[in-house]
Design an enzyme around this catalytic site. Structure first.
Site, PDB file in Angstrom:
ATOM      1  N   HIS A  89       0.822  -1.213   0.000  1.00 32.98           N
ATOM      2  CA  HIS A  89       0.000   0.000   0.000  1.00 32.98           C
ATOM      3  C   HIS A  89       0.858   1.266   0.000  1.00 32.98           C
ATOM      4  O   HIS A  89       0.365   2.347   0.313  1.00 32.98           O
ATOM      5  CB  HIS A  89      -0.910   0.032   1.225  1.00 32.98           C
ATOM      6  CG  HIS A  89      -1.714  -1.209   1.428  1.00 32.98           C
ATOM      7  ND1 HIS A  89      -2.563  -1.684   0.455  1.00 32.98           N
ATOM      8  CD2 HIS A  89      -1.794  -2.078   2.460  1.00 32.98           C
ATOM      9  CE1 HIS A  89      -3.143  -2.794   0.900  1.00 32.98           C
ATOM     10  NE2 HIS A  89      -2.690  -3.062   2.108  1.00 32.98           N
TER      11      HIS A  89
ATOM     12  N   HIS B 204      -6.771  -4.801  -1.209  1.00 32.11           N
ATOM     13  CA  HIS B 204      -6.050  -6.073  -1.129  1.00 32.11           C
ATOM     14  C   HIS B 204      -6.464  -6.991  -2.266  1.00 32.11           C
ATOM     15  O   HIS B 204      -6.505  -8.209  -2.116  1.00 32.11           O
ATOM     16  CB  HIS B 204      -6.327  -6.780   0.200  1.00 32.11           C
ATOM     17  CG  HIS B 204      -5.996  -5.966   1.386  1.00 32.11           C
ATOM     18  ND1 HIS B 204      -6.893  -5.107   1.950  1.00 32.11           N
ATOM     19  CD2 HIS B 204      -4.852  -5.843   2.093  1.00 32.11           C
ATOM     20  CE1 HIS B 204      -6.314  -4.500   2.980  1.00 32.11           C
ATOM     21  NE2 HIS B 204      -5.094  -4.923   3.092  1.00 32.11           N
TER      22      HIS B 204
END
Lengths: 329, 329
Positions: free
Chosen positions: B56, B217
């Protein structure tokens, strides 16, 4: 082709509209595609102007602001802005102390900036040109020579700082030339970007291959080879840059730059190995910048720019900057 | 799969090595995967810790520094860090005034941060938890509830500023909760990212379709629809966020965020239309941020986060910040 656009033909205008909405500190002339500081030119300050084809964002429009550019001019994607628009940017930057044109070395940009400079001179604006030609993937042969890529950021940052502190035209030009002549770059890609109007990648690269020596306009590279671990690719990129970097006993500013679609995680992996490589060769990295700054649409790729920097240039690199894409100090 | 990595298994470690090389102002413990300020915890300051799976970036490791986090803990890609490592980050941030855990709302992160908090309390460190759960694509149903995404940046920025000015634990927690509860997000993707260890995109999205409501995700969205012009997509995204945004007479902080492989040009196109949409609805954008901050590997996508912000929160948003990925003031 999938992109967050309305239509290929309106991509540049729509992005400028968003830039204007996001940044009230910028004056965005959407008709002329000129982005300037909303505060206007500061009387007596040397003006800095750059520009070129769109598709390289944040370069150059994202580098307008205190400590960097006074105005930038955006062309169509991968296509130079016309002289009238460069002239408008030059006017916006002119404040009685002359204007520096920072021009990436491409035939169209050279022609159009030179014509704009002539027109500006007819209006009594003194214009000096500094050419950025850092890409070692292209041999310096004849009129075109090396392409201008990542070094534009370093030239704009350091010359912008010198202009901000009140230096005269000759002094700002000297810094810009020093940064340009001290910088070399090289880029590799895992996948080419897609120009909206064509809808196809600029070149096809089969699975498992990496294109080495790519330009920022979808120009294919000078070699195609099997994909290697990042450590080996970083070493090869550093080799290419160092082979042509001026040999002076100065540390470097190192820019590891994403070409548009490369995640930051991968850029840091590459930076780590570039730092190792330079350490092995006894070259100190005085400053670094890791991120996505000089792009080629959605190219999955990375470029390395190294700039030999003496203490004066490092001081200018460290000076405060307040632009959409670069802020520190 | 083509990425600038050495091997899937070393991606996180190699990226942390690069982060350490690029940022001497950070203390990077590569064994524990804890990134803290090299200057250490400032005595008497409330400590701020966040973390979660990798992939991320720049979230969270790129947000460590004055005005934001004291320490961040990086797990495997898309996988929560273990409690011992979160404990190490908590110790690094503890300076006698307590520590705030900023936790994105996922089962693994909740469990591991809670265990780490228990362990820290046994060592005499006061720990408070603030949950970030802003993603409106997931219904708030049962234990998991909404996912935490882009709002983490706003929580870390504003609570970080409050801690930096010397507020006590309760006051810092209050700001973090205010920012978290005032924020909502929604994301869409044109192409899924590829987890290095699997080598395949997280989901297959045929040509001409957009996945709406994706997570960070690789979670597929709640709807799949034909790709529309950016104007229409931006309106749909704004609709989704606004349907669940607290209805208060406050302006918003607007974050238009790239998911990893989306060029800045496209983000500005989207921002322009988001700004139009909010203007039509009479919602003022007090501050904005356009860029790539909370990502999902090389996902081609965009998220919108809106946060209702009163003058106190805006003041904290504007406060100085000095981290690798966010710098101003």
């Amino acid at each position: 082709m999938k992109k967050f656009l309305n239509a290929p033909e309106t991509a540049v205008d729509d992005a400028l509209a968003g830039l204007a909405a996001a940044h009230p500190e910028l004056a965005v002339d959407r008709a002329l595609r000129v982005v300037a500081r909303a505060s206007g030119a500061r009387p007596g300050k040397v003006g800095l102007v750059s520009g070129g084809g769109s598709g390289h964002e944040p370069l150059h429009t994202g580098f307008v602001g205190p400590g960097m550019l006074d105005a930038a001019c955006a062309g169509e994607i991968f296509s130079s802005p016309t002289p009238d628009r460069i002239l408008a940017a030059t006017r916006a930057a002119a404040a009685g102390a002359g204007v520096v044109h920072i021009v990436k070395n491409y035939t169209g940009d050279n022609l159009n900036f030179d014509m704009a400079a002539e027109l500006a001179r007819e209006e009594g604006i003194e214009v000096a040109k500094v050419t950025v030609a850092d890409d070692v993937a292209v041999e310096d042969a004849g009129t075109a020579g090396r392409r201008g890529t990542g070094a534009a950021l370093i030239v704009e940052k350091t010359a912008g700082a010198r202009a901000e502190e009140g230096a005269d035209l000759a002094a700002v030009v000297a810094v810009a030339r020093q940064a340009a002549e001290s910088s070399r770059s090289y880029a590799v890609a895992l996948a080419a970007g897609t120009v909206p109007t064509t809808g196809r990648p600029s070149f096809e690269l089969p699975d498992g291959l990496v294109e080495s020596g790519v330009g920022i306009h979808g120009e294919p590279g000078r070699a195609r080879a099997p994909l290697r671990p990042a450590r080996d690719l970083a070493a090869a990129i550093a080799d290419a840059v160092l082979a042509d970097l001026p040999r002076r006993n100065e540390p470097v500013i190192a820019l590891v730059n994403g070409l548009g679609a490369t995640p930051l995680m991968e850029l840091y992996v590459v930076y780590g190995h570039v730092a190792e490589e330079l350490a092995h060769r006894g070259i100190a990295i005085a400053r670094n910048l890791v991120g996505t700054y000089v792009t080629s649409l959605d190219t999955a790729g990375v470029s390395l720019t190294l700039c030999r920097a003496d203490p004066a240039l490092l001081r200018l690199w460290d000076a405060p900057v307040r632009t959409p894409a670069l802020r520190w100090g």
